[in-house]
Design a protein around this motif. Structure first.
Motif, short mmCIF file in Angstrom:
data_model
loop_
_atom_site.label_atom_id
_atom_site.label_comp_id
_atom_site.label_asym_id
_atom_site.label_seq_id
_atom_site.Cartn_x
_atom_site.Cartn_y
_atom_site.Cartn_z
N GLU A 117 7.99 54.11 64.07
CA GLU A 117 9.43 54.20 64.35
C GLU A 117 9.65 54.81 65.74
OE1 GLU A 117 12.88 53.56 64.65
OE2 GLU A 117 12.26 53.09 62.60
N LYS A 118 10.40 54.11 66.57
CA LYS A 118 10.62 54.54 67.95
C LYS A 118 12.02 55.09 68.22
CE LYS A 118 6.57 53.08 69.31
NZ LYS A 118 5.51 54.03 69.39
N LYS A 119 12.89 55.12 67.22
CA LYS A 119 14.29 55.48 67.45
C LYS A 119 14.63 56.91 67.00
CE LYS A 119 15.61 50.69 66.83
NZ LYS A 119 16.29 49.74 65.93
N LEU A 120 13.67 57.81 67.09
CA LEU A 120 13.92 59.19 66.68
C LEU A 120 15.03 59.84 67.50
CD1 LEU A 120 12.05 59.73 64.42
CD2 LEU A 120 10.79 61.32 65.84
N HIS A 121 15.10 59.49 68.76
CA HIS A 121 16.12 60.03 69.65
C HIS A 121 17.51 59.78 69.06
CE1 HIS A 121 18.86 60.09 73.11
NE2 HIS A 121 18.01 60.97 73.64
N ARG A 122 17.71 58.58 68.54
CA ARG A 122 19.01 58.18 67.97
C ARG A 122 19.35 59.01 66.72
NH1 ARG A 122 19.68 52.09 66.58
NH2 ARG A 122 20.44 52.53 64.51
N ILE A 123 18.36 59.24 65.87
CA ILE A 123 18.59 60.03 64.66
C ILE A 123 18.93 61.47 65.04
CG2 ILE A 123 17.54 60.92 62.54
CD1 ILE A 123 15.72 58.43 62.60
N LEU A 124 18.15 62.05 65.94
CA LEU A 124 18.43 63.42 66.37
C LEU A 124 19.79 63.54 67.04
CD1 LEU A 124 14.90 64.45 67.63
CD2 LEU A 124 16.16 65.51 65.76
N LYS A 125 20.16 62.55 67.82
CA LYS A 125 21.49 62.55 68.45
C LYS A 125 22.59 62.53 67.40
CE LYS A 125 24.24 60.26 72.02
NZ LYS A 125 25.37 61.03 71.64
N ASN A 126 22.41 61.73 66.34
CA ASN A 126 23.39 61.71 65.24
C ASN A 126 23.47 63.06 64.54
OD1 ASN A 126 24.40 59.11 65.47
ND2 ASN A 126 22.77 58.22 64.24
N ILE A 127 22.33 63.70 64.33
CA ILE A 127 22.30 65.03 63.70
C ILE A 127 23.06 66.03 64.57
CG2 ILE A 127 20.79 66.97 63.13
CD1 ILE A 127 18.70 64.83 62.20
N ILE A 128 22.79 66.00 65.87
CA ILE A 128 23.44 66.93 66.81
C ILE A 128 24.94 66.64 66.91
CG2 ILE A 128 23.56 67.63 69.24
CD1 ILE A 128 20.43 67.09 69.29
N ASP A 129 25.29 65.35 67.07
CA ASP A 129 26.70 64.97 67.24
C ASP A 129 27.55 65.32 66.02
OD1 ASP A 129 26.08 64.05 69.75
OD2 ASP A 129 26.18 61.91 69.21
N GLU A 156 20.84 56.19 49.17
CA GLU A 156 20.03 54.98 49.35
C GLU A 156 20.57 54.17 50.50
OE1 GLU A 156 19.41 52.85 45.66
OE2 GLU A 156 19.45 54.72 44.51
N ASN A 157 20.29 54.64 51.72
CA ASN A 157 20.74 53.96 52.92
C ASN A 157 19.63 53.90 53.95
OD1 ASN A 157 23.58 55.10 51.94
ND2 ASN A 157 23.93 53.40 53.33
N ASP A 158 19.76 52.92 54.82
CA ASP A 158 18.85 52.78 55.95
C ASP A 158 19.28 53.76 57.04
OD1 ASP A 158 17.35 52.02 58.13
OD2 ASP A 158 17.95 49.92 58.09
N ILE A 159 18.47 54.76 57.28
CA ILE A 159 18.80 55.81 58.25
C ILE A 159 19.06 55.23 59.64
CG2 ILE A 159 17.91 57.87 59.41
CD1 ILE A 159 16.23 58.26 56.78
N MET A 160 18.30 54.21 59.99
CA MET A 160 18.38 53.66 61.34
C MET A 160 19.60 52.77 61.56
SD MET A 160 15.91 55.20 62.55
CE MET A 160 16.36 54.66 64.17
N ASN A 161 20.09 52.11 60.51
CA ASN A 161 21.13 51.11 60.73
C ASN A 161 22.42 51.33 59.95
OD1 ASN A 161 19.49 49.51 62.51
ND2 ASN A 161 18.30 48.98 60.71
N ASP A 162 22.31 51.73 58.68
CA ASP A 162 23.48 51.77 57.81
C ASP A 162 24.09 53.15 57.62
OD1 ASP A 162 23.02 49.08 57.40
OD2 ASP A 162 21.95 49.38 55.52
N LEU A 163 23.34 54.18 57.88
CA LEU A 163 23.79 55.52 57.51
C LEU A 163 24.75 56.11 58.53
CD1 LEU A 163 23.54 57.83 55.47
CD2 LEU A 163 21.64 58.70 56.81
N ASN A 164 25.95 56.42 58.07
CA ASN A 164 26.91 57.15 58.88
C ASN A 164 26.69 58.63 58.57
OD1 ASN A 164 29.11 58.45 59.96
ND2 ASN A 164 30.61 56.96 59.21
N PHE A 165 26.26 59.40 59.53
CA PHE A 165 25.89 60.78 59.31
C PHE A 165 27.09 61.65 58.91
CE2 PHE A 165 22.00 59.32 60.84
CZ PHE A 165 21.03 60.28 60.65
N LYS A 166 28.30 61.11 59.04
CA LYS A 166 29.49 61.84 58.60
C LYS A 166 29.59 61.86 57.07
CE LYS A 166 31.97 61.11 62.85
NZ LYS A 166 33.08 60.49 63.53
N VAL A 167 28.73 61.11 56.38
CA VAL A 167 28.72 61.10 54.92
C VAL A 167 28.30 62.46 54.36
CG1 VAL A 167 26.34 60.29 54.58
CG2 VAL A 167 28.06 59.71 52.91
#
Length: 187
Positions: A130-142, A103-114
């Motif tokens: 939602e315009k920040k898909l680039h950021r989510i994909l970058k987190n997935i890749i990183d 239960e986290n906000d993917i855009m702001n609170d979620l640390n993908f290392k969880v």
């Protein structure tokens, strides 16, 4: 809404009662699963797969995966209006042992290392605006969340012109009504 195939075939999924949430339509969902099952453009199997469902809403996609034999489902959702519906859908279909809700906000609170494991399928169904898909994909890749032969599936409005990270490769794109579905990977 309903489960289309698998061991829960025909069972209903509770939907939201407001217009803020846009559940995945059965026709689009069925098309996604047909491509996942029959495409020769990628080599991912639903059976025994680990799936990450971002912006999961009431869980339509993830529950369909579990019905079709996925091993584990991680749902990520933070909208308080749909969280009780998601939990009830998981309970009604008896998928509590195979499901984890973050239960986290993917855009702001979620640390993908969880996430302590890699996924075979990552599904993203963000709000159309939602315009920040680039950021989510970058987190997935990183954080390297995708298994070697894994696939990322993105559900968007057909007119949306998203910018993707350079490492993200679009394998296939299909349009269904007002939406489009993008299948990609960074491998």
């Amino acid at each position: 809404m309903r489960i289309i195939s698998g061991n829960s075939k025909g069972k209903n999924i509770l939907g939201p009662k407001n217009l803020e949430t846009r559940p995945l339509k059965d026709l689009t969902k069925e098309s996604i699963f047909n491509i996942l099952t029959h495409s020769n453009k990628f080599n991912v199997r639903l059976e025994n797969s680990n799936v990450l469902d971002l912006f999961s809403g009431v869980g339509s996609f993830g529950l369909e995966c579990l019905s079709r034999g996925s091993l584990n489902l991680t749902f990520v959702e933070n909208y308080n209006f749909v969280l009780p519906i998601l939990k009830k859908n998981i309970f009604n279909l008896n998928y509590q042992e195979n499901s984890l809700i973050i239960e986290n906000d993917i855009m702001n609170d979620l640390n993908f290392k969880v996430f302590k494991k890699k996924f075979d399928i990552i599904f993203m169904d963000p709000p159309y605006k939602e315009k920040k898909l680039h950021r989510i994909l970058k987190n997935i890749i990183d954080t390297d969340l995708l298994n070697n032969e894994g696939i990322i599936i993105i559900h968007r409005h057909k007119k949306e012109d998203d910018k993707f990270p350079n490492k993200f490769n679009i394998i296939e794109e299909k349009t269904y009504g007002i939406s489009k579905v993008i299948f990609g990977s960074y491998r």
